[in-house]
Design a protein around this motif. Structure first.
Motif, PDB file in Angstrom:
ATOM      1  N   SER A 107       0.830  -1.207   0.000  1.00 13.87           N
ATOM      2  CA  SER A 107       0.000   0.000   0.000  1.00 13.87           C
ATOM      3  C   SER A 107       0.867   1.261   0.000  1.00 13.87           C
ATOM      4  N   PHE A 108       1.928   1.244   0.816  1.00 16.22           N
ATOM      5  CA  PHE A 108       2.824   2.394   0.935  1.00 16.22           C
ATOM      6  C   PHE A 108       3.438   2.747  -0.422  1.00 16.22           C
ATOM      7  N   ILE A 109       3.984   1.741  -1.105  1.00 12.28           N
ATOM      8  CA  ILE A 109       4.666   1.995  -2.381  1.00 12.28           C
ATOM      9  C   ILE A 109       3.674   2.307  -3.494  1.00 12.28           C
ATOM     10  N   SER A 110       2.555   1.573  -3.539  1.00 14.38           N
ATOM     11  CA  SER A 110       1.604   1.782  -4.644  1.00 14.38           C
ATOM     12  C   SER A 110       1.002   3.189  -4.604  1.00 14.38           C
ATOM     13  N   LYS A 111       0.866   3.764  -3.408  1.00 11.88           N
ATOM     14  CA  LYS A 111       0.370   5.133  -3.296  1.00 11.88           C
ATOM     15  C   LYS A 111       1.382   6.146  -3.842  1.00 11.88           C
ATOM     16  N   ARG A 112       2.636   5.702  -3.990  1.00  8.94           N
ATOM     17  CA  ARG A 112       3.705   6.583  -4.464  1.00  8.94           C
ATOM     18  C   ARG A 112       4.343   6.023  -5.742  1.00  8.94           C
ATOM     19  N   LYS A 113       3.559   5.248  -6.496  1.00 11.80           N
ATOM     20  CA  LYS A 113       4.113   4.525  -7.642  1.00 11.80           C
ATOM     21  C   LYS A 113       4.672   5.444  -8.723  1.00 11.80           C
ATOM     22  N   ASN A 114       4.198   6.652  -8.769  1.00  9.54           N
ATOM     23  CA  ASN A 114       4.718   7.595  -9.767  1.00  9.54           C
ATOM     24  C   ASN A 114       6.056   8.196  -9.340  1.00  9.54           C
ATOM     25  N   ILE A 115       6.408   8.022  -8.064  1.00  9.85           N
ATOM     26  CA  ILE A 115       7.689   8.529  -7.558  1.00  9.85           C
ATOM     27  C   ILE A 115       8.736   7.409  -7.547  1.00  9.85           C
ATOM     28  N   TYR A 116       8.328   6.246  -7.055  1.00 11.34           N
ATOM     29  CA  TYR A 116       9.258   5.119  -6.910  1.00 11.34           C
ATOM     30  C   TYR A 116       8.891   4.036  -7.927  1.00 11.34           C
ATOM     31  N   LEU A 119      10.770   0.536  -7.373  1.00 10.20           N
ATOM     32  CA  LEU A 119      10.274  -0.120  -6.166  1.00 10.20           C
ATOM     33  C   LEU A 119       8.852  -0.635  -6.380  1.00 10.20           C
ATOM     34  N   ASN A 120       8.053   0.115  -7.110  1.00  9.56           N
ATOM     35  CA  ASN A 120       6.687  -0.317  -7.392  1.00  9.56           C
ATOM     36  C   ASN A 120       6.675  -1.571  -8.251  1.00  9.56           C
ATOM     37  N   ASP A 121       7.622  -1.671  -9.190  1.00 12.45           N
ATOM     38  CA  ASP A 121       7.718  -2.876 -10.007  1.00 12.45           C
ATOM     39  C   ASP A 121       7.995  -4.110  -9.139  1.00 12.45           C
ATOM     40  N   ILE A 122       8.751  -3.913  -8.068  1.00 10.97           N
ATOM     41  CA  ILE A 122       9.085  -5.028  -7.174  1.00 10.97           C
ATOM     42  C   ILE A 122       7.867  -5.459  -6.357  1.00 10.97           C
ATOM     43  N   VAL A 123       7.134  -4.485  -5.817  1.00  6.95           N
ATOM     44  CA  VAL A 123       6.063  -4.828  -4.872  1.00  6.95           C
ATOM     45  C   VAL A 123       4.731  -5.161  -5.546  1.00  6.95           C
ATOM     46  N   LYS A 124       4.608  -4.930  -6.830  1.00  8.14           N
ATOM     47  CA  LYS A 124       3.292  -5.102  -7.463  1.00  8.14           C
ATOM     48  C   LYS A 124       2.833  -6.563  -7.485  1.00  8.14           C
ATOM     49  N   THR A 125       3.764  -7.511  -7.259  1.00  8.36           N
ATOM     50  CA  THR A 125       3.357  -8.919  -7.222  1.00  8.36           C
ATOM     51  C   THR A 125       3.228  -9.440  -5.784  1.00  8.36           C
ATOM     52  N   LYS A 263       1.246 -21.263   0.469  1.00  6.52           N
ATOM     53  CA  LYS A 263       2.672 -21.322   0.808  1.00  6.52           C
ATOM     54  C   LYS A 263       3.537 -20.686  -0.282  1.00  6.52           C
ATOM     55  N   ASP A 264       3.253 -20.976  -1.538  1.00  7.89           N
ATOM     56  CA  ASP A 264       4.081 -20.435  -2.639  1.00  7.89           C
ATOM     57  C   ASP A 264       3.968 -18.919  -2.712  1.00  7.89           C
ATOM     58  N   GLN A 265       2.769 -18.399  -2.533  1.00  6.40           N
ATOM     59  CA  GLN A 265       2.581 -16.942  -2.562  1.00  6.40           C
ATOM     60  C   GLN A 265       3.320 -16.267  -1.409  1.00  6.40           C
ATOM     61  N   LEU A 266       3.281 -16.897  -0.233  1.00  2.00           N
ATOM     62  CA  LEU A 266       3.981 -16.336   0.920  1.00  2.00           C
ATOM     63  C   LEU A 266       5.492 -16.412   0.726  1.00  2.00           C
ATOM     64  N   SER A 267       5.955 -17.451   0.062  1.00  4.89           N
ATOM     65  CA  SER A 267       7.389 -17.563  -0.249  1.00  4.89           C
ATOM     66  C   SER A 267       7.818 -16.457  -1.203  1.00  4.89           C
ATOM     67  N   ASN A 268       6.955 -16.141  -2.162  1.00  3.82           N
ATOM     68  CA  ASN A 268       7.253 -15.031  -3.076  1.00  3.82           C
ATOM     69  C   ASN A 268       7.301 -13.708  -2.317  1.00  3.82           C
ATOM     70  N   ASN A 269       6.420 -13.548  -1.333  1.00  2.69           N
ATOM     71  CA  ASN A 269       6.467 -12.349  -0.493  1.00  2.69           C
ATOM     72  C   ASN A 269       7.808 -12.221   0.212  1.00  2.69           C
ATOM     73  N   ILE A 270       8.321 -13.349   0.699  1.00  2.00           N
ATOM     74  CA  ILE A 270       9.619 -13.339   1.381  1.00  2.00           C
ATOM     75  C   ILE A 270      10.696 -12.824   0.441  1.00  2.00           C
ATOM     76  N   HIS A 271      10.675 -13.309  -0.795  1.00  2.00           N
ATOM     77  CA  HIS A 271      11.659 -12.864  -1.784  1.00  2.00           C
ATOM     78  C   HIS A 271      11.557 -11.358  -2.011  1.00  2.00           C
ATOM     79  N   ILE A 272      10.339 -10.855  -2.121  1.00  2.00           N
ATOM     80  CA  ILE A 272      10.131  -9.419  -2.351  1.00  2.00           C
ATOM     81  C   ILE A 272      10.591  -8.603  -1.150  1.00  2.00           C
ATOM     82  N   LEU A 273      10.178  -9.023   0.046  1.00  2.21           N
ATOM     83  CA  LEU A 273      10.534  -8.273   1.258  1.00  2.21           C
ATOM     84  C   LEU A 273      12.034  -8.320   1.522  1.00  2.21           C
ATOM     85  N   SER A 274      12.677  -9.455   1.203  1.00  2.00           N
ATOM     86  CA  SER A 274      14.128  -9.532   1.388  1.00  2.00           C
ATOM     87  C   SER A 274      14.844  -8.602   0.418  1.00  2.00           C
TER      88      SER A 274
END
Length: 338
Positions: A107-116, A119-125, A263-274
């Motif tokens: 939510s934080f990044i998507s609200k600022r997607k025109n600035i970052y 970073l938005n490309d990373i968090v959009k999934t 589980k797979d979706q949460l694992s992808n979240n880990i990759h994004i957050l890391s």
């Protein structure tokens, strides 16, 4: 490539990584930094520089990225992935926190997607599951204990346990007053042995109070007796406690199953957050050393302007480190430092 890595080892690149790793928020972020290796891919270098610059801009001019409490949940997901497994309340709670952080970061990044943009490309999934997040929050507290609000059945059982415990304690208090007045009790306390409430009686009076002897003190001067009058209440209480244990197990099993399905979706979240943690640490380090992104060129020469060695900055104040301006590879290809 090995010669390339050897050169970086001699330059003590690992010491710079050890400095950066101090700013990582999680174990998987630290791993990503420590596993960082140099590359000769110009596109990869430019991408990483641009991402670090975006993160640095965020850190310097925006609200903090909502990543507090970020933990490594890989082992929890691994255990949850085993069919019919049940993970603990602590493990489920940490998964709930990870889901909460992922949602807030997205939510934080998507609200600022025109600035970052990067970073938005990373968090959009990022995977957001408000239902699972709600179910975990309703069921498990920050200490990993199962809340009364987890199910109506658990709330009912615990209410009955409270009522039965009060009845039992009052009955034992009356018995204890009676035996104390006759000098049979060692102490005027109610305690528990083998999960059942008992009272301490002097060993020489153990046959005066009808009941079941559970144990004795280390000195042998005291025996702990469950009076006959309270056997049924104690049995009722133990039955309710067993029902509570079974209901908690059912709740944990259900939550584990819910985690397993995503589980797979949460694992992808880990990759994004890391990845975010990785660039968060690099951006913080850049702020520490007043760093700036270099301009990348394919022309085969380097120019350093007022450059300071990062290892010297670790040991000295910035004003104590003398800046150097030099170039190599354009007019000459060898630099001798004496």
């Amino acid at each position: 490539m090995q010669d390339f890595l050897n050169s970086f080892n001699k330059l003590e690149f690992f010491k710079v990584k050890q400095r950066i790793v101090r700013y990582a928020l999680s174990e998987f972020g630290r791993e990503k930094i420590l596993n960082l290796q140099p590359t000769n891919s110009l596109s990869e270098i430019q991408y990483n520089l641009d991402l670090t610059t975006e993160m640095k801009t965020l850190l310097e001019s925006d609200d903090p990225l909502p990543m507090d409490g970020l933990t490594d949940i890989r082992s929890q997901l691994s255990r949850a992935g085993i069919l019919d497994s049940i993970i603990t309340g602590d493990e489920i709670y940490s998964i709930g926190v990870s889901l909460q952080i992922a949602r807030k970061v997205s939510s934080f990044i998507s609200k600022r997607k025109n600035i970052y943009l990067l970073l938005n490309d990373i968090v959009k999934t990022i995977y957001i599951d408000k239902i699972l997040e709600f179910n975990i929050d309703r069921a498990v507290d920050e200490n990993g204990n199962i809340k009364d609000t987890a199910t109506a059945e658990l709330r009912k059982i615990r209410r009955e346990i409270g009522e039965k415990t009060d009845q039992l304690r009052k009955k034992l208090e009356n018995i204890l007053k009676s035996v104390s007045s006759q000098g049979w009790a060692q102490e005027e306390i109610i305690t528990a042995r083998d999960g059942r409430m008992v009272i301490p009686i002097k060993v020489e009076n153990k046959n005066r109070l009808p009941g079941f002897i559970h144990s004795s003190s280390s000195s042998g001067a005291t025996v702990f007796i469950e009076p006959t009058e309270t056997l049924e209440l104690n049995n009722d209480l133990r039955t309710l406690q067993f029902q509570e244990t079974k209901e908690i197990e059912r709740i944990l099993r259900d939550l584990t199953t819910q985690v397993r399905t995503v589980k797979d979706q949460l694992s992808n979240n880990i990759h994004i957050l890391s990845t975010l943690d990785f660039f968060h640490a690099k951006g913080t380090y850049s702020i520490e050393i007043l760093g700036s992104a270099p301009k990348i060129s394919e022309k085969g020469f380097s120019i350093l302007v007022d450059a300071r060695h990062p290892l010297l900055l670790m040991r000295h104040k910035r004003e104590e480190v003398f800046p150097l301006t030099m170039e190599i590879g354009k007019g000459y290809s060898t630099l001798i430092i004496t």
